[in-house]
Design an enzyme around this catalytic site. Structure first.
Site, PDB file in Angstrom:
ATOM      1  N   ILE A 128      56.650  35.192  58.079  1.00  0.00           N
ATOM      2  CA  ILE A 128      57.295  33.901  58.258  1.00  0.00           C
ATOM      3  C   ILE A 128      58.422  33.759  57.247  1.00  0.00           C
ATOM      4  CG2 ILE A 128      55.195  32.819  59.146  1.00  0.00           C
ATOM      5  CD1 ILE A 128      54.961  31.339  56.442  1.00  0.00           C
ATOM      6  N   SER A 129      59.402  32.921  57.574  1.00  0.00           N
ATOM      7  CA  SER A 129      60.530  32.641  56.713  1.00  0.00           C
ATOM      8  C   SER A 129      61.274  33.948  56.424  1.00  0.00           C
ATOM      9  CB  SER A 129      60.056  31.924  55.455  1.00  0.00           C
ATOM     10  OG  SER A 129      61.123  31.392  54.722  1.00  0.00           O
TER      11      SER A 129
END
Length: 609
Positions: free
Chosen positions: A271-272
């Protein structure tokens, strides 16, 4: 147990197998380079010290204070690891009562097993990245699987434990991690000391994982000051972590060796920044990767609507404080009464520089909001971005990335930013041994935090942060030597298309105010789909960037967590690889905020089935 070892590894290309439809034979993928896995060590995690939580369990992770060290100056490796797991779980997942973690979604199962740690260096880099493989005792040797991941943000090696570990370990998969050349191996230039391979304070420069040259004072960070622009190599970091997983599995289960990409399922998830890293891994040559799930990825494609992280971050740092004054009902915190004077001063400064219009603060705020709308920001992203504004996150990110992209030493930031421990008056000072002891476990990779501050040498005037921000923004399109260095580094991070035929699912919150999907996931997915790649996009209504901040009551009332959709996407691609159904179609998921004081329920999430 530390042992250096050089192993021939799988090359990044598959020229010998081009045109075949079968899974690659690793023997045909070997190239003329070798990955150096150094500082290798193994550790057992059983009987109250599991792989997922180091024995803390949900109650320990929910504790408001971190696990302590018996000696505040000299933690053991086990103490540093336990505290790092506490910090990284809390930074990524919503573990608050009523948030649904462990009941509606996710797992905090007690998973015993072994950890294999090492350092690896991609060809051409001067500094290593950490790699870690967690092998559960119940690893499914009949259905070999590896989940490979990269830390979110600039976090340390456990920065994806709540993403990949929580999904893969209870399923009997090994999980491979990389800090992707960032992480929390800070270096104290005043003392000449960094962090050792086991996460404890190093005894000298020679045993420090990261020990940069050209730094005479303060604190140096691997992401900002390695001189390698690590973001350009995110995909290769992920690939090397997967290679290390195959080696670790061979050590853990020698009777079942060899473990190779031809016989082991490999799913990448993050994620990110970790989401961006696994998408960059998807573009590498070779049939080594089976599927990819990227949540809220920081990714820049050469596509309509796409914008670079540095461009929209520096824009937000300048304009968003003023623009948010034109929005009603901002989530709290930040407390509007406290920040309004500061944001009003920003409006006036922007007006004086001719960047916005208006004769009073209200008109100036509307002008700033309109300017951000014109550049693709939505009100949902602006509203959720209030937390990043209130915590001064935009400036912290921009300062770090300017240094990384331009490959500047810690003493040579083009805008005069530095990192150091600070006194009560904000003045830089030498760090103390107890402060150094928590850097590896508590740090996020981007100060301020964990006792390291961001020192802004340009502060002046009614809006003291403005001079430094203006300098950072000028690097976007300036023409001096520093700006050209930063721009060259940014150009190195542009994404390529994923490998043809590789299943890719992208999951993004529609209200993400830190990495807006309008600049990242949406243009990436449309561009890849137009090129015939197998990319699917889930857009999640009422989801913002930080699940960890849903512990704040106002954020919990307004927003749903994103992790349930990342786990669901992993379930779907895993089933698809088993032949149990197609990948889901692109979907805009209509969620329902739970409202004040209510517990999260399945109906709020509306996860596609």
């Amino acid at each position: 147990m530390i042992r250096p070892l050089c192993l021939a590894t799988l090359a990044l290309s598959l020229a010998a197998c081009a045109g075949t439809a079968t899974r690659a034979d690793p023997a045909s993928m070997r190239g003329d380079h070798a990955t150096m896995f150094t500082a290798q060590r193994t550790s057992l995690h059983r009987e109250g010290d599991d792989l997922l939580t180091a024995g803390l369990g949900l109650a320990g992770l929910q504790a408001m204070t971190p696990p302590t060290f018996a000696d505040p100056q000299r933690p053991t490796a086990a103490e540093a690891r336990r505290r790092a797991l506490w910090a990284n779980w809390r930074g990524i997942a919503d573990l608050a009562p009523g948030g649904g973690y462990g009941t509606l979604y996710g797992s905090l199962a007690n998973v015993p097993g072994r950890e294999f740690h090492a350092l690896a260096t991609v060809p051409g880099a001067s500094q290593p990245h950490r790699v870690l493989v967690q092998v559960p005792d119940d690893f499914d040797r009949t259905r070999r699987c590896v989940v490979v991941t990269a830390s979110s943000g600039s976090r340390g090696i456990y920065g994806a434990i709540a993403v990949a570990g929580a999904w893969g370990l209870p399923k009997g998969c090994a999980v491979a991690y990389t800090d992707k050349g960032a992480g929390t191996d800070y270096f104290d230039a005043d003392a000449g000391l960094g962090i050792a391979a086991d996460g404890t304070p190093a005894d000298d420069r020679a045993t420090s994982v990261f020990a940069p040259g050209g730094t005479s004072q303060g604190v140096a960070l691997k992401h900002a000051h390695s001189g390698d622009n690590p973001e350009a190599d995110w995909g290769r970091h992920v690939r090397q972590a997967a290679e290390f997983a195959l080696q670790a599995l061979g050590e853990a289960w020698p009777d079942d060796a060899p473990f190779d990409f031809a016989s082991t399922r490999v799913i990448a998830v993050g994620i990110s920044n970790g989401g961006g890293a696994v998408l960059r891994a998807a573009e590498l040559d070779g049939d080594w990767l089976d599927a990819v799930v990227a949540g809220e990825p920081s990714i820049h494609a050469d596509a309509p609507g796409a914008r670079t992280l540095y461009d929209y971050t520096t824009e937000a740092a300048l304009l968003m404080p003023c623009a948010q004054l034109a929005l009603d009902d901002l989530p709290q915190p930040p407390l509007t009464a406290q920040v309004a004077p500061l944001w009003t001063a920003r409006c006036a400064a922007l007006r004086a520089d001719g960047l916005i219009e208006g004769n009073d603060s209200a008109a100036q705020a509307r002008s700033a909001r309109e300017a951000m709308h014109a550049r693709g920001w939505t009100d949902g992203a602006l509203r959720a971005g209030a937390l990043s504004t209130g915590f001064d996150l935009w400036r912290a990110i921009a300062a770090t990335y300017a240094s990384a992209y331009g490959r500047f030493d810690a003493d040579a930031h083009p805008c005069g930013f530095r990192y150091a421990a600070q006194g009560a008056d904000g003045a830089p000072r030498a760090a103390t041994p107890p402060e150094r002891a928590i850097w590896w476990s508590d740090g996020s990779g981007i100060p301020p935090g964990a006792g390291v501050g961001l020192v802004d040498t340009r502060m002046a005037g009614a809006d003291p942060l403005l001079p430094g921000l203006q300098c950072l923004r000028a690097l976007v399109d300036g023409d001096d030597a520093s700006a050209r260095r930063v721009q060259a580094g940014i150009a190195e991070t542009r994404a390529g298309l994923p490998r043809r035929g590789l299943p890719v699912m992208v999951v993004h919150g529609a209200d993400d105010g830190l990495i807006p999907m309008a600049f990242t996931s949406v243009p990436y997915a449309r561009w890849a789909q137009a090129a015939g790649r197998d990319v699917r996009l889930w857009q999640v209504a009422h989801a913002q960037h930080f699940d960890g901040f849903l512990a704040l009551p106002d954020y919990a009332a307004r927003y749903v967590p994103l992790l349930p959709y990342v786990y669901a996407a992993l379930d779907r691609v895993d089933a698809h690889l088993d032949g149990a159904g197609p990948l889901p179609a692109d979907t805009a998921i209509a969620t329902t905020p739970r409202g004040p004081g209510k517990a999260l329920e399945p109906a709020h999430l509306a996860i596609p089935r």
